[in-house]
Design a protein around this motif. Structure first.
Motif, PDB file in Angstrom:
ATOM      1  N   LEU A 134       0.840  -1.200   0.000  1.00 18.10           N
ATOM      2  CA  LEU A 134       0.000   0.000   0.000  1.00 18.10           C
ATOM      3  C   LEU A 134       0.873   1.248   0.000  1.00 18.10           C
ATOM      4  CD1 LEU A 134      -2.520  -0.952   2.867  1.00 18.10           C
ATOM      5  CD2 LEU A 134      -2.851  -1.306   0.413  1.00 18.10           C
ATOM      6  N   LEU A 135       0.477   2.223  -0.793  1.00 19.88           N
ATOM      7  CA  LEU A 135       1.077   3.553  -0.709  1.00 19.88           C
ATOM      8  C   LEU A 135      -0.015   4.493  -0.220  1.00 19.88           C
ATOM      9  CD1 LEU A 135       3.447   5.512  -1.184  1.00 19.88           C
ATOM     10  CD2 LEU A 135       2.583   5.856  -3.511  1.00 19.88           C
ATOM     11  N   CYS A 136       0.231   5.137   0.918  1.00 18.12           N
ATOM     12  CA  CYS A 136      -0.762   6.031   1.527  1.00 18.12           C
ATOM     13  C   CYS A 136      -0.184   7.431   1.692  1.00 18.12           C
ATOM     14  CB  CYS A 136      -1.194   5.490   2.891  1.00 18.12           C
ATOM     15  SG  CYS A 136      -2.039   3.891   2.824  1.00 18.12           S
ATOM     16  N   ARG A 137      -1.081   8.353   2.008  1.00 18.44           N
ATOM     17  CA  ARG A 137      -0.682   9.744   2.253  1.00 18.44           C
ATOM     18  C   ARG A 137      -1.401  10.219   3.513  1.00 18.44           C
ATOM     19  NH1 ARG A 137      -2.412  11.878  -2.282  1.00 18.44           N
ATOM     20  NH2 ARG A 137      -0.459  11.758  -3.440  1.00 18.44           N
ATOM     21  N   ASP A 138      -0.672  10.966   4.377  1.00 20.75           N
ATOM     22  CA  ASP A 138      -1.330  11.479   5.574  1.00 20.75           C
ATOM     23  C   ASP A 138      -1.953  12.839   5.288  1.00 20.75           C
ATOM     24  OD1 ASP A 138       0.720  13.374   5.647  1.00 20.75           O
ATOM     25  OD2 ASP A 138       1.666  12.567   7.454  1.00 20.75           O
ATOM     26  N   ALA A 139      -2.542  13.454   6.309  1.00 17.88           N
ATOM     27  CA  ALA A 139      -3.252  14.712   6.119  1.00 17.88           C
ATOM     28  C   ALA A 139      -2.327  15.836   5.661  1.00 17.88           C
ATOM     29  CB  ALA A 139      -3.956  15.109   7.423  1.00 17.88           C
ATOM     30  N   ALA A 140      -1.039  15.729   5.982  1.00 19.28           N
ATOM     31  CA  ALA A 140      -0.067  16.756   5.590  1.00 19.28           C
ATOM     32  C   ALA A 140       0.523  16.499   4.209  1.00 19.28           C
ATOM     33  CB  ALA A 140       1.055  16.831   6.627  1.00 19.28           C
ATOM     34  N   GLY A 141       0.154  15.376   3.588  1.00 21.89           N
ATOM     35  CA  GLY A 141       0.642  15.074   2.241  1.00 21.89           C
ATOM     36  C   GLY A 141       1.865  14.188   2.198  1.00 21.89           C
ATOM     37  N   ALA A 142       2.376  13.748   3.376  1.00 21.06           N
ATOM     38  CA  ALA A 142       3.550  12.881   3.406  1.00 21.06           C
ATOM     39  C   ALA A 142       3.164  11.465   2.988  1.00 21.06           C
ATOM     40  CB  ALA A 142       4.164  12.868   4.805  1.00 21.06           C
ATOM     41  N   HIS A 143       4.074  10.785   2.303  1.00 28.85           N
ATOM     42  CA  HIS A 143       3.808   9.443   1.812  1.00 28.85           C
ATOM     43  C   HIS A 143       4.258   8.373   2.809  1.00 28.85           C
ATOM     44  CE1 HIS A 143       3.602  11.504  -2.179  1.00 28.85           C
ATOM     45  NE2 HIS A 143       2.632  10.627  -2.334  1.00 28.85           N
ATOM     46  N   PHE A 144       3.487   7.288   2.850  1.00 28.00           N
ATOM     47  CA  PHE A 144       3.774   6.157   3.713  1.00 28.00           C
ATOM     48  C   PHE A 144       3.699   4.874   2.885  1.00 28.00           C
ATOM     49  CE2 PHE A 144       2.757   9.443   6.620  1.00 28.00           C
ATOM     50  CZ  PHE A 144       3.357   9.127   7.844  1.00 28.00           C
ATOM     51  N   ALA A 145       4.756   4.068   2.945  1.00 22.11           N
ATOM     52  CA  ALA A 145       4.773   2.762   2.282  1.00 22.11           C
ATOM     53  C   ALA A 145       4.444   1.706   3.325  1.00 22.11           C
ATOM     54  CB  ALA A 145       6.144   2.492   1.668  1.00 22.11           C
ATOM     55  N   VAL A 146       3.431   0.896   3.049  1.00 27.68           N
ATOM     56  CA  VAL A 146       2.944  -0.086   4.018  1.00 27.68           C
ATOM     57  C   VAL A 146       3.196  -1.498   3.502  1.00 27.68           C
ATOM     58  CG1 VAL A 146       0.972  -0.900   5.370  1.00 27.68           C
ATOM     59  CG2 VAL A 146       1.132   1.527   4.724  1.00 27.68           C
ATOM     60  N   GLU A 147       3.881  -2.295   4.284  1.00 25.57           N
ATOM     61  CA  GLU A 147       4.059  -3.712   3.982  1.00 25.57           C
ATOM     62  C   GLU A 147       3.175  -4.507   4.927  1.00 25.57           C
ATOM     63  OE1 GLU A 147       5.295  -7.002   1.955  1.00 25.57           O
ATOM     64  OE2 GLU A 147       5.634  -4.889   1.467  1.00 25.57           O
ATOM     65  N   VAL A 148       2.313  -5.367   4.362  1.00 27.23           N
ATOM     66  CA  VAL A 148       1.323  -6.103   5.150  1.00 27.23           C
ATOM     67  C   VAL A 148       1.712  -7.574   5.228  1.00 27.23           C
ATOM     68  CG1 VAL A 148      -1.114  -6.735   5.354  1.00 27.23           C
ATOM     69  CG2 VAL A 148      -0.482  -4.507   4.389  1.00 27.23           C
ATOM     70  N   LYS A 149       1.772  -8.107   6.430  1.00 24.67           N
ATOM     71  CA  LYS A 149       2.072  -9.514   6.652  1.00 24.67           C
ATOM     72  C   LYS A 149       1.079 -10.098   7.651  1.00 24.67           C
ATOM     73  CE  LYS A 149       5.915  -9.540   4.210  1.00 24.67           C
ATOM     74  NZ  LYS A 149       5.974 -10.260   2.910  1.00 24.67           N
ATOM     75  N   ARG A 150       0.866 -11.402   7.550  1.00 22.59           N
ATOM     76  CA  ARG A 150       0.062 -12.064   8.579  1.00 22.59           C
ATOM     77  C   ARG A 150       0.895 -12.195   9.856  1.00 22.59           C
ATOM     78  NH1 ARG A 150      -0.895 -17.490   9.688  1.00 22.59           N
ATOM     79  NH2 ARG A 150       0.305 -18.112   7.856  1.00 22.59           N
ATOM     80  N   ARG A 151       2.151 -12.580   9.694  1.00 19.31           N
ATOM     81  CA  ARG A 151       3.081 -12.663  10.817  1.00 19.31           C
ATOM     82  C   ARG A 151       4.317 -11.832  10.485  1.00 19.31           C
ATOM     83  NH1 ARG A 151       3.389 -17.561  10.879  1.00 19.31           N
ATOM     84  NH2 ARG A 151       1.944 -18.055  12.568  1.00 19.31           N
ATOM     85  N   GLY A 152       4.601 -10.825  11.291  1.00 22.98           N
ATOM     86  CA  GLY A 152       5.700  -9.917  11.015  1.00 22.98           C
ATOM     87  C   GLY A 152       7.035 -10.458  11.507  1.00 22.98           C
ATOM     88  N   GLU A 153       7.948 -10.727  10.580  1.00 28.74           N
ATOM     89  CA  GLU A 153       9.265 -11.232  10.925  1.00 28.74           C
ATOM     90  C   GLU A 153      10.339 -10.342  10.308  1.00 28.74           C
ATOM     91  OE1 GLU A 153       9.405 -15.337   9.792  1.00 28.74           O
ATOM     92  OE2 GLU A 153       7.846 -15.920  11.232  1.00 28.74           O
ATOM     93  N   ILE A 154      11.597 -10.645  10.612  1.00 30.64           N
ATOM     94  CA  ILE A 154      12.705  -9.805  10.170  1.00 30.64           C
ATOM     95  C   ILE A 154      12.752  -9.692   8.643  1.00 30.64           C
ATOM     96  CG2 ILE A 154      15.227  -9.781   9.962  1.00 30.64           C
ATOM     97  CD1 ILE A 154      15.410 -10.495  12.886  1.00 30.64           C
TER      98      ILE A 154
END
Length: 219
Positions: A134-154
């Motif tokens: 996912l690529l998202c943007r906050d209210a100030a316009g900054a970008h956020f890259a989101v990596e989605v996992k069922r189980r978060g590992e290294i």
């Protein structure tokens, strides 16, 4: 895809400078225009690269790759050992398991999960080494890259780190902040993520589906 094995040196000039001395290396030119330089170690991580959009100019003994930010990757070639091109066609992409794929879909539908004022820019935002979930943007316009996992590992943190390195080279996106979202995040993965400035989000799958459960927690 074009594969070139050559004895070469590489000089990168942009927001910083980097130099790779003369040595045998693999030069990878993809159909999207990206160019990356690899050694025979370090697994899949390139020594240096230029992400699209960029343009390759070939002259005798010298390749020059430039992007719209006027950064340049100059590859000085002493000897070509191998040069071949291969048509790979359209890749079907990574197939996630059912829960992980649905989790990504739910978070895309509810970007406010990441914070007030967040909005979705795009799912499966493509980089030269694969798509960010996912690529998202906050209210100030900054970008956020989101990596989605069922189980978060290294491994997931390392994957997101590589995406962020590429995305932060793009002046139209950067600075890009990383968010590592999972139902469970292992302590070692959380420590590594926080050390690299990546935010961790523990996601309650049932709550996103509208079922009774605990609140989402953002760390």
């Amino acid at each position: 895809m074009r594969l070139v094995i050559a004895r070469c040196q590489v000089d990168y000039v942009g927001r910083l400078t980097a130099h790779l001395p003369m040595a045998p290396r693999l030069l990878l030119v993809k159909a999207d225009g990206s160019v990356s330089i690899h050694a025979d170690d370090r697994a899949y991580k390139p020594l240096n690269w230029m992400s699209p959009p960029c343009w390759l100019t070939e002259e005798p003994g010298v390749w020059t790759v430039r992007n719209k930010a006027d950064e340049s990757l100059v590859i000085t070639i002493d000897e070509v050992l191998h040069d071949s091109s291969h048509e790979l066609g359209v890749d079907p992409g990574l197939v996630k398991d059912g829960v992980e794929a649905h989790l990504q879909e739910l978070l895309a539908a509810h970007p406010e999960t990441f914070g007030e004022g967040f909005s979705l820019v795009r799912r499966e935002y493509m980089t030269a080494i694969g798509p960010v979930d996912l690529l998202c943007r906050d209210a100030a316009g900054a970008h956020f890259a989101v990596e989605v996992k069922r189980r978060g590992e290294i491994d997931g943190v390392e994957q997101l780190t590589r995406y962020l390195e590429l995305m932060n080279r793009d002046p139209l996106l950067g600075p890009v902040v990383g968010v590592f979202a999972a139902q469970q995040i292992k302590p070692q993965a959380r420590t590594l993520a926080e050390d690299r400035g990546i935010r961790c989000l523990t996601v309650d799958y049932d709550a996103l589906r509208g079922m009774d459960s605990k609140d989402l927690r953002l760390f």
